[in-house]
Write a protein that holds these residues in place. Structure first.
Motif, PDB file in Angstrom:
ATOM      1  N   TYR A  97       0.838  -1.209   0.000  1.00 54.66           N
ATOM      2  CA  TYR A  97       0.000   0.000   0.000  1.00 54.66           C
ATOM      3  C   TYR A  97       0.869   1.254   0.000  1.00 54.66           C
ATOM      4  O   TYR A  97       0.565   2.239  -0.675  1.00 54.66           O
ATOM      5  N   THR A  98       1.955   1.208   0.788  1.00 52.26           N
ATOM      6  CA  THR A  98       2.858   2.360   0.859  1.00 52.26           C
ATOM      7  C   THR A  98       3.469   2.616  -0.521  1.00 52.26           C
ATOM      8  O   THR A  98       3.493   3.756  -1.010  1.00 52.26           O
ATOM      9  N   ALA A  99       3.934   1.536  -1.159  1.00 54.02           N
ATOM     10  CA  ALA A  99       4.538   1.677  -2.495  1.00 54.02           C
ATOM     11  C   ALA A  99       3.501   2.210  -3.490  1.00 54.02           C
ATOM     12  O   ALA A  99       3.814   3.046  -4.350  1.00 54.02           O
ATOM     13  N   GLY A 100       2.268   1.750  -3.348  1.00 54.87           N
ATOM     14  CA  GLY A 100       1.195   2.194  -4.244  1.00 54.87           C
ATOM     15  C   GLY A 100       0.911   3.678  -4.111  1.00 54.87           C
ATOM     16  O   GLY A 100       0.453   4.329  -5.051  1.00 54.87           O
ATOM     17  N   LEU A 101       1.154   4.223  -2.926  1.00 58.40           N
ATOM     18  CA  LEU A 101       0.976   5.664  -2.728  1.00 58.40           C
ATOM     19  C   LEU A 101       2.177   6.433  -3.264  1.00 58.40           C
ATOM     20  O   LEU A 101       2.039   7.500  -3.877  1.00 58.40           O
ATOM     21  N   GLU A 102       3.363   5.884  -2.993  1.00 60.00           N
ATOM     22  CA  GLU A 102       4.588   6.610  -3.371  1.00 60.00           C
ATOM     23  C   GLU A 102       4.755   6.693  -4.893  1.00 60.00           C
ATOM     24  O   GLU A 102       5.258   7.681  -5.412  1.00 60.00           O
ATOM     25  N   LYS A 103       4.309   5.627  -5.584  1.00 59.37           N
ATOM     26  CA  LYS A 103       4.524   5.577  -7.037  1.00 59.37           C
ATOM     27  C   LYS A 103       3.941   6.796  -7.766  1.00 59.37           C
ATOM     28  O   LYS A 103       4.650   7.453  -8.533  1.00 59.37           O
ATOM     29  N   PRO A 104       2.689   7.155  -7.525  1.00 61.12           N
ATOM     30  CA  PRO A 104       2.185   8.358  -8.227  1.00 61.12           C
ATOM     31  C   PRO A 104       2.605   9.664  -7.550  1.00 61.12           C
ATOM     32  O   PRO A 104       2.167  10.738  -7.960  1.00 61.12           O
ATOM     33  N   GLY A 105       3.426   9.570  -6.470  1.00 62.24           N
ATOM     34  CA  GLY A 105       3.980  10.796  -5.878  1.00 62.24           C
ATOM     35  C   GLY A 105       3.253  11.328  -4.657  1.00 62.24           C
ATOM     36  O   GLY A 105       3.397  12.507  -4.305  1.00 62.24           O
ATOM     37  N   VAL A 106       2.463  10.472  -3.982  1.00 64.36           N
ATOM     38  CA  VAL A 106       1.773  10.926  -2.762  1.00 64.36           C
ATOM     39  C   VAL A 106       2.786  10.979  -1.613  1.00 64.36           C
ATOM     40  O   VAL A 106       3.508  10.013  -1.369  1.00 64.36           O
ATOM     41  N   GLU A 107       2.823  12.108  -0.893  1.00 67.47           N
ATOM     42  CA  GLU A 107       3.677  12.189   0.299  1.00 67.47           C
ATOM     43  C   GLU A 107       2.930  11.543   1.473  1.00 67.47           C
ATOM     44  O   GLU A 107       1.714  11.736   1.625  1.00 67.47           O
ATOM     45  N   ILE A 108       3.651  10.761   2.272  1.00 62.20           N
ATOM     46  CA  ILE A 108       3.008  10.094   3.421  1.00 62.20           C
ATOM     47  C   ILE A 108       3.580  10.705   4.702  1.00 62.20           C
ATOM     48  O   ILE A 108       4.797  10.761   4.875  1.00 62.20           O
ATOM     49  N   ILE A 109       2.690  11.128   5.594  1.00 63.21           N
ATOM     50  CA  ILE A 109       3.137  11.631   6.908  1.00 63.21           C
ATOM     51  C   ILE A 109       2.560  10.703   7.970  1.00 63.21           C
ATOM     52  O   ILE A 109       1.338  10.490   8.023  1.00 63.21           O
ATOM     53  N   HIS A 110       3.449  10.130   8.808  1.00 60.91           N
ATOM     54  CA  HIS A 110       2.993   9.215   9.864  1.00 60.91           C
ATOM     55  C   HIS A 110       2.761  10.019  11.134  1.00 60.91           C
ATOM     56  O   HIS A 110       3.677  10.281  11.897  1.00 60.91           O
ATOM     57  N   ASP A 111       1.540  10.437  11.352  1.00 58.31           N
ATOM     58  CA  ASP A 111       1.222  11.284  12.504  1.00 58.31           C
ATOM     59  C   ASP A 111      -0.297  11.408  12.591  1.00 58.31           C
ATOM     60  O   ASP A 111      -1.014  10.933  11.711  1.00 58.31           O
ATOM     61  N   ARG A 112      -0.742  12.113  13.632  1.00 61.09           N
ATOM     62  CA  ARG A 112      -2.165  12.410  13.725  1.00 61.09           C
ATOM     63  C   ARG A 112      -2.411  13.784  13.127  1.00 61.09           C
ATOM     64  O   ARG A 112      -1.564  14.683  13.234  1.00 61.09           O
ATOM     65  N   ALA A 113      -3.579  13.956  12.482  1.00 64.34           N
ATOM     66  CA  ALA A 113      -3.898  15.260  11.882  1.00 64.34           C
ATOM     67  C   ALA A 113      -5.206  15.786  12.449  1.00 64.34           C
ATOM     68  O   ALA A 113      -6.099  15.006  12.794  1.00 64.34           O
ATOM     69  N   VAL A 114      -5.292  17.108  12.559  1.00 59.96           N
ATOM     70  CA  VAL A 114      -6.584  17.719  12.899  1.00 59.96           C
ATOM     71  C   VAL A 114      -6.862  18.851  11.918  1.00 59.96           C
ATOM     72  O   VAL A 114      -5.942  19.514  11.426  1.00 59.96           O
ATOM     73  N   VAL A 115      -8.146  19.043  11.664  1.00 65.69           N
ATOM     74  CA  VAL A 115      -8.558  20.114  10.750  1.00 65.69           C
ATOM     75  C   VAL A 115      -8.565  21.417  11.553  1.00 65.69           C
ATOM     76  O   VAL A 115      -9.079  21.467  12.674  1.00 65.69           O
ATOM     77  N   THR A 116      -7.989  22.469  10.975  1.00 65.19           N
ATOM     78  CA  THR A 116      -7.958  23.756  11.697  1.00 65.19           C
ATOM     79  C   THR A 116      -8.762  24.835  10.967  1.00 65.19           C
ATOM     80  O   THR A 116      -8.864  25.957  11.447  1.00 65.19           O
ATOM     81  N   GLY A 117      -9.329  24.495   9.827  1.00 66.93           N
ATOM     82  CA  GLY A 117     -10.154  25.441   9.077  1.00 66.93           C
ATOM     83  C   GLY A 117     -10.543  24.802   7.759  1.00 66.93           C
ATOM     84  O   GLY A 117     -10.114  23.685   7.457  1.00 66.93           O
ATOM     85  N   PRO A 118     -11.351  25.478   6.946  1.00 75.29           N
ATOM     86  CA  PRO A 118     -11.812  24.887   5.677  1.00 75.29           C
ATOM     87  C   PRO A 118     -10.660  24.511   4.743  1.00 75.29           C
ATOM     88  O   PRO A 118     -10.819  23.646   3.892  1.00 75.29           O
ATOM     89  N   ASN A 119      -9.491  25.140   4.926  1.00 71.08           N
ATOM     90  CA  ASN A 119      -8.369  24.863   4.022  1.00 71.08           C
ATOM     91  C   ASN A 119      -7.060  24.640   4.765  1.00 71.08           C
ATOM     92  O   ASN A 119      -5.987  24.888   4.215  1.00 71.08           O
TER      93      ASN A 119
END
Ligand code: FAD
Length: 457
Positions: A97-119
């Motif tokens: 799955y990781t390779a499948g993301l990296e191949k088209p150029g998706v950056e992967i960040i291993h962390d928790r994310a929170v939304v801070t606004g519409p953008n």
């Protein structure tokens, strides 16, 4: 200065991974943020490890039958071997799955994310804030644990995959597919298994013949069913857990598992700061294109509470990417979703149940019940059930329900003609494949019974 992306995806599970890969392949600058492991519930602690455990548990039934075909079987089961081999396969899939993301150029960040606004999205560990033209929330769900004394002594499906040792006995609370699948897994591996459920029959919402057929199959395998009762409290008692039921009965078990439903992962995500509204059930409210009440934010998969299944999350993720990044608006059709219960006996269903279909108009119902051929040399009493429900007038196939060996594989293929609006005549024109169980579906002659104006005749 903060970095800007066309798409920030929160959650690298079934829906998020597909959306990120597709968006990147359309040229979108994409980042995906995952707080646990790439692959999400399905790969790490859902469909995949579960199906591997189901395979493991089914050998005991097969060994029983093998003797009727002349085999002498002297088999022993080793739990640590199964868990270690499962872990190896999950690690392989996570890497794929990781390779499948990296191949088209998706950056992967291993962390928790929170939304801070519409953008904007904040990475919790580093504090970095990412600017996003679009945000996709694909955070999935988590097991609900009842709020009772001693609940922390119990496990959910998350922990069931990694128990250090197999318990001598287990009590599983719940009546849905996860409860019955784990019950058959544990029972098949030799654990004394009990299901406790507040209702009066398992698999609410499924066709009645499937529910009762499953109930019989579970009991044949020694699984004890306790209905209209819940767990009131748990207490450690030596190596065991002492369980008090809602009716006052107290009994010890080696382990207790809660399979009492799942809830969308919305807590602490910052949705309110961005104006993203929830449904009454606490899922993210979306329109048919998976757009939330905040136009720059979309959501797919279990967090939207539509149909909590991997292929549905994948399709929603894919169609989101088509709509937003390929100028090709596509809405997922949630009306015909094949689904399986990988219990023993197995169930595969697609379309309406008999009761649902009968409320829509006049229907004909075709039912076959027989012993699967593999059991005929043994004393195994399991019955297989195949049911086809058709409109009375046009003969359009409205539902198909199968219980028995191979049900899941069969139902996937029945879903295809049903998606093409097949009628009973189309099934009749099809030549049977003999000897098979599925041939029953194309050899039904007269209806077993009918419903006219909602009444069974
Ligand atoms: P998930 O796959 O759950 O992915 C969400 C991801 O988001 C997770 O990896 C999580 O760690 C991450 N995340 C959450 N919050 C944050 C955050 N704030 N920051 C960063 N990351 C975050 N479906 C089937 O079709 N067939 C089956 O046989 C089947 N069996 C199942 C068995 C079990 C025991 C379970 C629990 C589920 C099963 N499912 C099955 C359901 C299936 O796993 C889900 O429907 C599917 O995984 C949903 O995909 P998703 O993308 O919505 O979420």
């Amino acid at each position: 200065m903060s970095r800007t992306f066309d798409l920030v995806v929160i959650g690298a599970g079934s829906g998020g991974v597909r959306a990120a890969r597709m968006a990147a392949s359309y040229g979108a600058k994409t980042v995906i943020i995952e707080e646990y492991r790439v692959g999400g519930t399905c790969v790490i602690r859902g469909c995949v490890p579960k199906k591997l455990f189901v395979y493991a548990s089914r050998f005991s039934d097969l060994f029983d039958v093998a003797q009727s075909f002349g085999w002498q079987v002297d088999a022993r089961f080793d739990w640590p071997t199964l868990v270690a081999n499962k872990d190896k396969e999950i690690a392989r899939l996570e890497a794929a799955y990781t390779a499948g993301l990296e191949k088209p150029g998706v950056e992967i960040i291993h962390d928790r994310a929170v939304v801070t606004g519409p953008n904007s999205v904040r990475i919790v560990g580093t504090g970095e804030v990412l600017e996003a033209k679009h945000i996709l929330i694909a955070t999935g769900g988590h097991p609900k644990i009842p709020n009772i004394p001693g609940a922390e002594l119990g496990i959910s499906s998350n922990e069931a995959f990694d128990l250090k040792t197999l318990p001598h006995s287990i009590l599983i609370e719940g009546g849905g597919y996860i409860a019955v699948e784990f019950a058959t897994i544990f029972a098949g591996l030799g654990v004394h298994t009990t299901i406790i459920y507040r209702g009066d029959c398992l698999l609410r919402g499924f066709d009645e013949d499937m529910r009762h057929g499953l109930e019989a199959g579970l009991q044949t395998r020694g699984i004890k069913l306790i209905y209209q009762t819940t767990i009131a409290s748990l207490k450690q008692q030596g190596a065991d857990i002492s369980v008090t039921f809602s009716d006052g009965v107290v009994a010890p078990f080696g382990a207790v598992m809660f399979a009492t439903g799942r809830a969308p992962n919305v807590r602490g995500l910052g949705l309110e700061t961005a104006g993203v509204e929830l449904t009454h059930a606490g899922a993210i409210k979306v329109d048919k294109y998976s757009q939330t009440t905040t136009p720059s934010i979309y959501a797919v998969g279990d967090v939207t509470g539509r149909a909590a299944l991997t292929p549905v999350a994948i399709r929603e993720g894919w169609y989101f990417a088509e709509t937003v990044f390929n100028n090709n608006p596509l809405a997922v059709d949630h009306s015909l979703i094949p689904t399986a219960v990988f219990a023993e006996p197995e169930i595969g269903v697609v379309g309406l149940t008999e009761i649902e279909a009968a409320t829509h108009g006049n229907i004909d119902v075709y039912v076959a019940r027989f012993r699967p051929m593999i059991n005929t040399l043994s004393t195994k009493s399991d019955r297989m059930i195949l049911k086809l429900i058709t409109e009375a007038d046009e003969g359009k196939v409205l539902g198909c329900h199968i219980l028995g060996p191979g049900a899941a594989e069969m139902i996937q293929l029945v879903a295809l003609p049903m998606a093409m609006n097949a009628t009973k005549k189309d099934f009749d024109r099809t030549i049977a494949l003999h000897p098979s169980a599925a041939e029953e579906l194309v050899t039904f002659k007269a209806p077993t019974y009918r419903y006219r104006n909602g009444v069974k005749v």
